[in-house]
Enzyme design. Sequence first.
Site, PDB file in Angstrom:
ATOM      1  CG  HIS A  25      25.673   6.494   8.279  1.00  0.00           C
ATOM      2  ND1 HIS A  25      25.256   5.200   8.071  1.00  0.00           N
ATOM      3  CD2 HIS A  25      24.994   6.920   9.381  1.00  0.00           C
ATOM      4  CE1 HIS A  25      24.379   4.852   8.996  1.00  0.00           C
ATOM      5  NE2 HIS A  25      24.193   5.887   9.794  1.00  0.00           N
TER       6      HIS A  25
ATOM      7  CG  ASN B  91      17.708   4.732  21.337  1.00  0.00           C
ATOM      8  OD1 ASN B  91      18.061   5.036  20.190  1.00  0.00           O
ATOM      9  ND2 ASN B  91      16.444   4.703  21.718  1.00  0.00           N
TER      10      ASN B  91
ATOM     11  NE  ARG C 291      23.150   6.209  15.974  1.00  0.00           N
ATOM     12  CZ  ARG C 291      23.546   5.368  16.910  1.00  0.00           C
ATOM     13  NH1 ARG C 291      24.331   5.773  17.891  1.00  0.00           N
ATOM     14  NH2 ARG C 291      23.148   4.115  16.881  1.00  0.00           N
TER      15      ARG C 291
ATOM     16  CG  HIS D  80      18.406   6.823  17.123  1.00  0.00           C
ATOM     17  ND1 HIS D  80      18.934   5.805  17.861  1.00  0.00           N
ATOM     18  CD2 HIS D  80      18.999   6.734  15.902  1.00  0.00           C
ATOM     19  CE1 HIS D  80      19.811   5.116  17.121  1.00  0.00           C
ATOM     20  NE2 HIS D  80      19.872   5.681  15.940  1.00  0.00           N
TER      21      HIS D  80
HETATM   22  C1  HEM Z   1      19.006   3.730   7.298  1.00  0.00           C
HETATM   23  C2  HEM Z   1      19.208   3.104   8.374  1.00  0.00           C
HETATM   24  C3  HEM Z   1      20.286   3.411   9.386  1.00  0.00           C
HETATM   25  C4  HEM Z   1      20.991   2.486  10.061  1.00  0.00           C
HETATM   26  C5  HEM Z   1      20.864   0.967   9.956  1.00  0.00           C
HETATM   27  C6  HEM Z   1      21.904   3.195  10.913  1.00  0.00           C
HETATM   28  C7  HEM Z   1      22.772   2.601  11.809  1.00  0.00           C
HETATM   29  C8  HEM Z   1      23.727   3.260  12.537  1.00  0.00           C
HETATM   30  C9  HEM Z   1      24.659   2.634  13.423  1.00  0.00           C
HETATM   31  C10 HEM Z   1      24.711   1.148  13.765  1.00  0.00           C
HETATM   32  C11 HEM Z   1      25.488   3.608  13.907  1.00  0.00           C
HETATM   33  C12 HEM Z   1      26.693   3.416  14.840  1.00  0.00           C
HETATM   34  C13 HEM Z   1      26.304   3.073  16.232  1.00  0.00           C
HETATM   35  C14 HEM Z   1      27.553   2.652  16.989  1.00  0.00           C
HETATM   36  O1  HEM Z   1      28.066   1.589  16.662  1.00  0.00           O
HETATM   37  O2  HEM Z   1      28.007   3.413  17.863  1.00  0.00           O
HETATM   38  C15 HEM Z   1      25.074   4.838  13.325  1.00  0.00           C
HETATM   39  C16 HEM Z   1      25.685   6.049  13.558  1.00  0.00           C
HETATM   40  C17 HEM Z   1      25.238   7.233  13.049  1.00  0.00           C
HETATM   41  N1  HEM Z   1      24.093   7.431  12.306  1.00  0.00           N
HETATM   42 FE1  HEM Z   1      22.954   5.981  11.478  1.00  0.00          FE
HETATM   43  N2  HEM Z   1      21.741   4.542  10.728  1.00  0.00           N
HETATM   44  C18 HEM Z   1      20.765   4.720   9.798  1.00  0.00           C
HETATM   45  C19 HEM Z   1      20.256   5.935   9.368  1.00  0.00           C
HETATM   46  C20 HEM Z   1      20.702   7.154   9.784  1.00  0.00           C
HETATM   47  C21 HEM Z   1      20.079   8.406   9.482  1.00  0.00           C
HETATM   48  C22 HEM Z   1      18.771   8.561   8.723  1.00  0.00           C
HETATM   49  C23 HEM Z   1      20.840   9.387  10.043  1.00  0.00           C
HETATM   50  C24 HEM Z   1      20.626  10.870  10.024  1.00  0.00           C
HETATM   51  C25 HEM Z   1      20.100  11.507   9.028  1.00  0.00           C
HETATM   52  C26 HEM Z   1      21.946   8.730  10.694  1.00  0.00           C
HETATM   53  C27 HEM Z   1      22.971   9.376  11.321  1.00  0.00           C
HETATM   54  C28 HEM Z   1      23.994   8.759  12.019  1.00  0.00           C
HETATM   55  C29 HEM Z   1      25.141   9.458  12.574  1.00  0.00           C
HETATM   56  C30 HEM Z   1      25.430  10.933  12.439  1.00  0.00           C
HETATM   57  C31 HEM Z   1      25.902   8.501  13.244  1.00  0.00           C
HETATM   58  C32 HEM Z   1      27.195   8.747  14.040  1.00  0.00           C
HETATM   59  C33 HEM Z   1      26.827   9.021  15.466  1.00  0.00           C
HETATM   60  C34 HEM Z   1      28.000   9.367  16.379  1.00  0.00           C
HETATM   61  O3  HEM Z   1      29.124   9.462  15.939  1.00  0.00           O
HETATM   62  O4  HEM Z   1      27.724   9.562  17.567  1.00  0.00           O
HETATM   63  N3  HEM Z   1      21.821   7.382  10.548  1.00  0.00           N
HETATM   64  N4  HEM Z   1      23.993   4.624  12.508  1.00  0.00           N
END
Ligand code: HEM
Length: 361
Positions: free
Chosen positions: A208, A106, A74, A78
């Site tokens: 995800h 972030n 992530r 970002h």
């Molecule tokens: C397409 C639009 C995207 C949206 C709207 C989005 C949104 C989010 C949100 C809201 C979270 C959780 C934050 C929280 O509540 O703690 C999250 C977690 C995550 N996102 Fe996305 N994301 C997107 C795209 C991506 C992309 C492109 C990747 C990587 C290729 C990604 C990888 C991750 C990962 C691995 C997590 C888990 C992080 C953790 O466990 O620390 N996301 N994302």
Amino acid sequence: MAPTPLLAAAALMAVAVASWSLAEGAGDLRQPPVAQGLSFDFYKRSCPRAETIVQEYVKDAVRKDVGIAAGLLRLHFHDCFVQGCDASVLLDGSATGPGEQQAPPNLTLRPSAFAAINAIRDRLERECRGAVVSCSDILALAARDSVVSTGGPSYRVPLGRRDSPHFATVQDVLSGLPAPTSTVPSLLAVLRNINLDATDLVALSGGHTVGLGHCTSFDDRLFPRPDPTMNPDFLSKLKQTCPAKGTDRRTALDIRTPNAFDNKYYVNLLNRQGLFTSDQDLYTNAATRPLVERFARNQQDFFNQFGVSMVKMGQIKVLTGNQGQVRRNCSARNPGTVAGDLSWSSLAQTVGEAAAESLGF
Ligand code: HEM
């Protein structure tokens, strides 16, 4: 006026053709071009063990805490979506204003992921005797190795990014990173600005398949009224974790295999068990649905496209050569550098490094 049968048939065909081309388009896997100034063997002479060092560190860290894989993946996303892949997300705030880390999207980045990047940088500095490998390259490699360490595909990462001496504004972060409440049209509008398309959106959202989300990122789907697109059993499970709006708890993004990098994320979407609106809408929307179905059916197709889309994402607005610097501390720009520009001293250093590189030092 009701559409004539002919017009209706033509409209249906247009939808069919559009969805066919999105689903089939991913079969035509062309590797994205390597951005000017980047190359696969950038550190061949200056730090030949760079990739191995990152790989070993990540593998070991993920063995101790699988969550760090999600955190690192992530972090790279970002970084790239805001001002390009220039490690600006790592910079602490300064007198000029709050850093990117202070922006709402972030705030949930994992501290352990930031610490890992600095630890890797220190190892690389010892191994390569100096600041040779940029923080933005470390982010790109650590993301790839996180994917591999949790069972996902490997792909080659073009290297040679330089780090920016300045961070983006909080407003830039908010407009660069889509909200989890977004639907496909607004997601595509954000991605279009950085030359990513619908195939990239569906593939990259597959990130995800690992990691966690806070209740506040999806509780608009639970309260005041449940989102009708959500599977009822999934809804009651989520309500156990998040009994009221604003609960400060986290749950898995992928209900089936939360710690494995696989295609179960797409199987969840088919079963209406996507956590965020931005996830579930990939299946609800007729334009992206065929690709979701295809990735749910065929993990290899997902893996292949994920590698291609990550290389594309990893090259967004990269700085190369004397456009940036190799930071000596990933959290701060090098001393003597003016924010927004490179001072003569760091420019001279960068040019010196480039010369050393080409001479094979
Ligand atoms: C397409 C639009 C995207 C949206 C709207 C989005 C949104 C989010 C949100 C809201 C979270 C959780 C934050 C929280 O509540 O703690 C999250 C977690 C995550 N996102 Fe996305 N994301 C997107 C795209 C991506 C992309 C492109 C990747 C990587 C290729 C990604 C990888 C991750 C990962 C691995 C997590 C888990 C992080 C953790 O466990 O620390 N996301 N994302």
